[in-house]
Motif scaffolding. Structure first.
Motif, PDB file in Angstrom:
ATOM      1  N   THR A  44       3.127 -35.785   8.346  1.00  0.00           N
ATOM      2  CA  THR A  44       4.342 -34.988   8.135  1.00  0.00           C
ATOM      3  C   THR A  44       4.001 -33.706   7.391  1.00  0.00           C
ATOM      4  N   ALA A  45       4.941 -32.773   7.370  1.00  0.00           N
ATOM      5  CA  ALA A  45       4.735 -31.483   6.718  1.00  0.00           C
ATOM      6  C   ALA A  45       4.712 -31.640   5.198  1.00  0.00           C
ATOM      7  N   GLN A  46       4.218 -30.597   4.538  1.00  0.00           N
ATOM      8  CA  GLN A  46       4.206 -30.600   3.072  1.00  0.00           C
ATOM      9  C   GLN A  46       5.641 -30.645   2.538  1.00  0.00           C
ATOM     10  N   GLU A  47       5.801 -31.315   1.401  1.00  0.00           N
ATOM     11  CA  GLU A  47       7.097 -31.390   0.744  1.00  0.00           C
ATOM     12  C   GLU A  47       6.894 -31.060  -0.739  1.00  0.00           C
ATOM     13  N   GLU A  48       7.757 -30.178  -1.250  1.00  0.00           N
ATOM     14  CA  GLU A  48       7.582 -29.670  -2.608  1.00  0.00           C
ATOM     15  C   GLU A  48       7.614 -30.772  -3.664  1.00  0.00           C
ATOM     16  N   ALA A  49       8.421 -31.790  -3.448  1.00  0.00           N
ATOM     17  CA  ALA A  49       8.516 -32.865  -4.435  1.00  0.00           C
ATOM     18  C   ALA A  49       7.151 -33.517  -4.665  1.00  0.00           C
ATOM     19  N   PHE A  50       6.395 -33.742  -3.560  1.00  0.00           N
ATOM     20  CA  PHE A  50       5.062 -34.324  -3.697  1.00  0.00           C
ATOM     21  C   PHE A  50       4.067 -33.296  -4.231  1.00  0.00           C
ATOM     22  N   ASP A  51       4.177 -32.036  -3.738  1.00  0.00           N
ATOM     23  CA  ASP A  51       3.261 -30.994  -4.208  1.00  0.00           C
ATOM     24  C   ASP A  51       3.373 -30.792  -5.716  1.00  0.00           C
ATOM     25  N   ALA A  52       4.607 -30.818  -6.224  1.00  0.00           N
ATOM     26  CA  ALA A  52       4.819 -30.589  -7.651  1.00  0.00           C
ATOM     27  C   ALA A  52       4.165 -31.675  -8.491  1.00  0.00           C
ATOM     28  N   ILE A  53       4.213 -32.914  -8.006  1.00  0.00           N
ATOM     29  CA  ILE A  53       3.597 -34.010  -8.756  1.00  0.00           C
ATOM     30  C   ILE A  53       2.086 -33.819  -8.833  1.00  0.00           C
ATOM     31  N   TRP A  77      -5.612 -39.554   4.691  1.00  0.00           N
ATOM     32  CA  TRP A  77      -4.811 -38.341   4.952  1.00  0.00           C
ATOM     33  C   TRP A  77      -4.125 -37.922   3.663  1.00  0.00           C
ATOM     34  N   PHE A  78      -4.032 -36.594   3.444  1.00  0.00           N
ATOM     35  CA  PHE A  78      -3.515 -36.061   2.191  1.00  0.00           C
ATOM     36  C   PHE A  78      -2.083 -35.568   2.391  1.00  0.00           C
ATOM     37  N   LYS A  79      -1.141 -36.228   1.748  1.00  0.00           N
ATOM     38  CA  LYS A  79       0.254 -35.768   1.781  1.00  0.00           C
ATOM     39  C   LYS A  79       0.424 -34.501   0.941  1.00  0.00           C
ATOM     40  N   GLY A 303       9.372 -23.983  -2.196  1.00  0.00           N
ATOM     41  CA  GLY A 303      10.442 -24.635  -1.473  1.00  0.00           C
ATOM     42  C   GLY A 303       9.946 -25.223  -0.163  1.00  0.00           C
ATOM     43  N   LEU A 304      10.899 -25.748   0.651  1.00  0.00           N
ATOM     44  CA  LEU A 304      10.524 -26.356   1.923  1.00  0.00           C
ATOM     45  C   LEU A 304       9.898 -25.346   2.881  1.00  0.00           C
ATOM     46  N   ASP A 305      10.229 -24.062   2.683  1.00  0.00           N
ATOM     47  CA  ASP A 305       9.655 -23.045   3.565  1.00  0.00           C
ATOM     48  C   ASP A 305       8.292 -22.561   3.085  1.00  0.00           C
ATOM     49  N   GLY A 306       7.792 -23.170   1.999  1.00  0.00           N
ATOM     50  CA  GLY A 306       6.473 -22.804   1.495  1.00  0.00           C
ATOM     51  C   GLY A 306       6.465 -21.603   0.583  1.00  0.00           C
ATOM     52  N   ARG A 307       7.609 -21.011   0.330  1.00  0.00           N
ATOM     53  CA  ARG A 307       7.676 -19.847  -0.537  1.00  0.00           C
ATOM     54  C   ARG A 307       8.023 -20.267  -1.967  1.00  0.00           C
ATOM     55  N   PRO A 308       7.507 -19.517  -2.966  1.00  0.00           N
ATOM     56  CA  PRO A 308       7.838 -19.861  -4.358  1.00  0.00           C
ATOM     57  C   PRO A 308       9.336 -19.745  -4.614  1.00  0.00           C
ATOM     58  N   GLU A 309       9.900 -20.812  -5.191  1.00  0.00           N
ATOM     59  CA  GLU A 309      11.309 -20.797  -5.576  1.00  0.00           C
ATOM     60  C   GLU A 309      11.474 -20.670  -7.078  1.00  0.00           C
ATOM     61  N   ARG A 310      10.601 -21.330  -7.830  1.00  0.00           N
ATOM     62  CA  ARG A 310      10.594 -21.272  -9.275  1.00  0.00           C
ATOM     63  C   ARG A 310       9.133 -21.281  -9.752  1.00  0.00           C
ATOM     64  N   LEU A 311       8.948 -21.176 -11.077  1.00  0.00           N
ATOM     65  CA  LEU A 311       7.601 -21.134 -11.647  1.00  0.00           C
ATOM     66  C   LEU A 311       7.446 -22.222 -12.708  1.00  0.00           C
ATOM     67  N   LEU A 312       6.269 -22.838 -12.733  1.00  0.00           N
ATOM     68  CA  LEU A 312       5.934 -23.843 -13.743  1.00  0.00           C
ATOM     69  C   LEU A 312       4.937 -23.220 -14.701  1.00  0.00           C
ATOM     70  N   ALA A 313       5.314 -23.126 -15.990  1.00  0.00           N
ATOM     71  CA  ALA A 313       4.431 -22.573 -17.021  1.00  0.00           C
ATOM     72  C   ALA A 313       4.067 -23.675 -18.000  1.00  0.00           C
ATOM     73  N   VAL A 314       2.781 -23.999 -18.087  1.00  0.00           N
ATOM     74  CA  VAL A 314       2.294 -25.041 -18.984  1.00  0.00           C
ATOM     75  C   VAL A 314       1.458 -24.371 -20.079  1.00  0.00           C
TER      76      VAL A 314
END
Length: 689
Positions: A44-53, A77-79, A303-314
């Motif tokens: 399946t395609a990339q999903e932001e919820a998994f990418d963020a984790i 296979w890499f989700k 986001g689902l379209d692969g474009r940045p929606e927000r930023l994570l600063a650690v």
């Protein structure tokens, strides 16, 4: 449970090979494969919820590579993935197969030392992997479906920290929760059922993710694409001393940074907004003004379209590590520089600058303490722009009541001069130099206070044990460097003195012989007088060079020192009050007078038949400020002028006694003759040992 011992695994019933080592049992189990297929997630395609984790796992575990892997019958296979380009690998490249049987984390500190993985192509090939940690993705039925793993290209013998292991395990649970929620949504759609329960599970999953963020010690923030704050985890709010996030929500994040770091924060936001990752380190104050040093990573949340929606600063607080490194660097370089210096004021300046730089101080200075241990003199200091210099002589009594601690060799640390009883009554004097907090580190020699390293900050400051340890180490380096310089100078003085004394002795002998023969009536009388005078000269010279002159009244000591020039004795005018000179000062006092008299015989008032020398002294001042002023004045001799260069004798006159008593010497070549004076605290002249 976390396993990280390479020899605790026995591959019973293996079904394949992994670079020569069997795969764990169950990879091709039909039940396991059927369970994996039921999730409908492979390919399946990339999903932001998994990418963020995965991004969060790599950031919190400080790993360059991270993946969510799903192990099929013939491949993994890499989700979601970070740090790798390909989306799948054959099983003979897979390390995650070894994590499937585990019920807890699998940690392999060095893949080249573990028999399961050391011949794996991912370990031996290009871009080899060395460290591996994985949380197995285990279905409710007990089947291992894949892993959430982090990988480093360098080994980590200590594995993961306790907090990192906890976070990785919890994030693995979050992956399974998302997979189950995703499957339920799909099943509900297929069955045309409701989606409320799946949405609730997704909401619970988000709440769980927030709880994971709350467990991290880092300051984790979510920004909009303009770089404004929309979220901050609770530990981040605590370390930033924020009582209510709503008071700063919507604030431009770069405004928390000062100086050049604000521009670096903006650059990191710009890079992440376009899909890149921004990194930098720098200083930012907490909301209550406490400076902290941060290591920062800013990455996009797509986001689902692969474009940045927000930023994570650690942001990771590295203040203690930064300061420790800065202190160590300062001490190392200070030791190297001090070995090259041969002037005391250069040592003082170098130590002051190193301390001010390492501890971020307003001012630092190393000073020498006088013989009474009541005043300190700074020849050089280091102060930040706009701050007053403390160069000069200062009485300790003007700045507080802590000098007794220094005399006992105790370091004085005052966090707030306004509230400390030792300084609260001296705020006017301290305020002239902008001192809000101070540290004084004593340098002792033979049980006596000889120097102090003084550290000043403009604002009150809680001095740490590490600050004081650094200050003591710096002061000790200064003391050792000054002792080395003094020893080298003493050796040079001894070498020069042998030559100089011999020349002076010949001059005195010549003068005695000339004056004796000039006044003698016959050769026999001249011989007898000359022999007596030379014998007296020899006795005085022995006493002078052997240092056998003990403490005595100044008049007696001056008379003994000038006896070496007995032939000119009637041309000395010696006067002053009855003052005793201590044994410690006797030798440099006598050497100075002898040197002045020798120069007078060579070039000054005693080089002719009419010149005279006046030696006088007086006591001035009261209480702790009593001073002794000694004046040597020549008249009636030939015209004098400053020498073109200063030799050993001149240095002995100007530095010998003045240096011993902490006094001020002045030399004036008047038209009528040389005038020399030295002034110092009376107590310094009277030190006995």
């Amino acid at each position: 449970m976390t396993r990280n011992v390479a020899t605790d695994y026995r591959p019973d019933g293996a079904t394949g090979t992994d670079g020569g080592f069997p795969f764990p049992d169950g990879i091709a189990d039909p039940g396991r494969l059927a369970t994996l297929s039921s999730y409908g997630i492979l390919n399946t395609a990339q999903e932001e919820a998994f990418d963020a984790i995965v991004r969060l796992a790599t950031e919190l575990c400080a790993a360059p590579v991270g993946m969510i892997t799903l192990v099929a019958a013939d491949r993994q296979w890499f989700k979601a993935r970070v740090g790798v380009e390909h989306t799948e690998t054959p099983l003979d490249h897979a390390i995650c197969t070894h994590a499937l049987p585990e019920t807890g984390l699998l940690v392999i500190p060095d893949l080249t030392e573990d028999p399961r993985t050391r011949t794996n192509l991912s370990v031996t090939g290009p871009a080899a992997m060395r460290f591996y940690a994985a949380a197995p993705l285990r279905d409710a039925s007990g089947h291992g479906l894949g892993t959430l793993c982090v990988i480093d290209r360098t080994p980590r013998q200590s594995g993961l920290s306790g907090s990192q292991a906890k976070v990785l395990r919890a994030l693995g649970d979050q992956v399974m929760a998302l997979m189950q929620a995703r499957r339920e949504v799909m099943e509900s759609r297929w069955a045309l059922g409701t989606q409320e329960e799946a949405a609730a599970r997704l909401q619970a999953s988000e709440a769980f993710l927030k709880s994971i963020l709350s467990a991290s010690p880092d300051c984790i923030k979510v920004l909009n694409l303009d770089g404004r704050l929309t979220f901050m985890n609770e530990p981040g709010q605590r370390v930033m001393e924020i009582d209510d996030f709503l008071t700063i929500a919507g604030t431009a994040w770069h405004r928390f940074w000062t100086g050049p770091y604000a521009a670096q924060a903006q650059a990191a936001v710009s890079k992440a907004s376009t899909g890149g990752v921004g990194r930098f380190e720098g200083w930012a104050d907490t909301l209550k003004g406490v400076p902290r040093y941060w290591e920062v990573v800013v990455s996009p949340i797509k986001g689902l379209d692969g474009r940045p929606e927000r930023l994570l600063a650690v942001s990771r607080d590295q203040t203690d590590a930064y300061r420790a490194g800065r202190r160590q660097d300062a001490l190392t370089s200070l030791g190297e520089r001090l070995r090259e210096l041969d002037e005391p004021d250069e040592v003082a300046a170098e130590v002051a600058q190193a301390a001010a730089w390492a501890l971020r101080l307003t001012r630092a200075a190393y000073g020498t303490v006088d013989a009474t241990e009541s005043a300190i003199t700074f020849d050089r200091d280091y102060a930040r722009p706009g701050q007053a210099s403390v160069v000069g002589r200062h009485r300790y009594a003007d700045y507080g009541s802590y000098v007794d601690d220094l005399r006992l060799g105790r370091t004085v640390a005052i966090a707030d001069v306004r509230t400390d009883l030792r300084t609260a009554s001296n705020l006017e004097a301290l305020g002239r130099y902008g001192i809000g907090a101070l540290v004084n580190v004593p340098a002792m020699a033979a049980g006596r206070l000889v120097g102090v390293l003084c550290l000043h900050d403009r604002e009150p400051r809680a001095w740490t044990d590490e600050d004081l340890s650094f200050a003591k180490a710096a002061a000790e380096r200064a003391r050792l460097a000054l002792e080395r310089i003094a020893a080298e100078e003493q050796q040079r003085l001894r070498t020069h003195e042998v030559s100089h004394r011999f020349k002076n002795l010949l001059t005195v002998v010549q003068a005695i012989a000339t004056q004796t023969m000039r006044s003698a009536t016959d050769l026999s009388a001249a011989t007898e007088v000359l022999a007596g005078r030379l014998a007296a000269l020899g006795q005085s010279q022995d006493m002078l060079l052997d240092g056998r002159m003990g403490g005595s009244p100044i008049l007696d000591m001056a008379t003994r020192a000038l006896d070496l020039h007995a032939e000119a004795g009637s041309r000395f005018d010696v006067s002053g009050p009855d003052v005793r000179i201590g044994a410690k000062v006797a030798l440099p006092f006598s050497l100075m007078l002898h040197e002045l008299a020798t120069n007078a015989v060579k070039y000054g008032a005693l080089s002719n038949d009419t010149g005279r020398v006046s030696l006088s002294w007086r006591v001035e001042g009261k209480g702790d400020a009593v001073m002794l002023r000694l004046i040597w004045r020549e008249s009636g001799g030939p015209p004098v002028s400053p020498p073109s260069r200063k030799g050993f004798g001149s240095r002995l006159i100007e530095r010998g006694l003045p240096g011993r008593v902490g006094g001020v010497a002045e030399v004036y070549y008047a038209p009528t003759g040389l005038v020399f004076s030295v002034e110092a605290p009376l107590a310094a002249f009277q030190v006995e040992d």
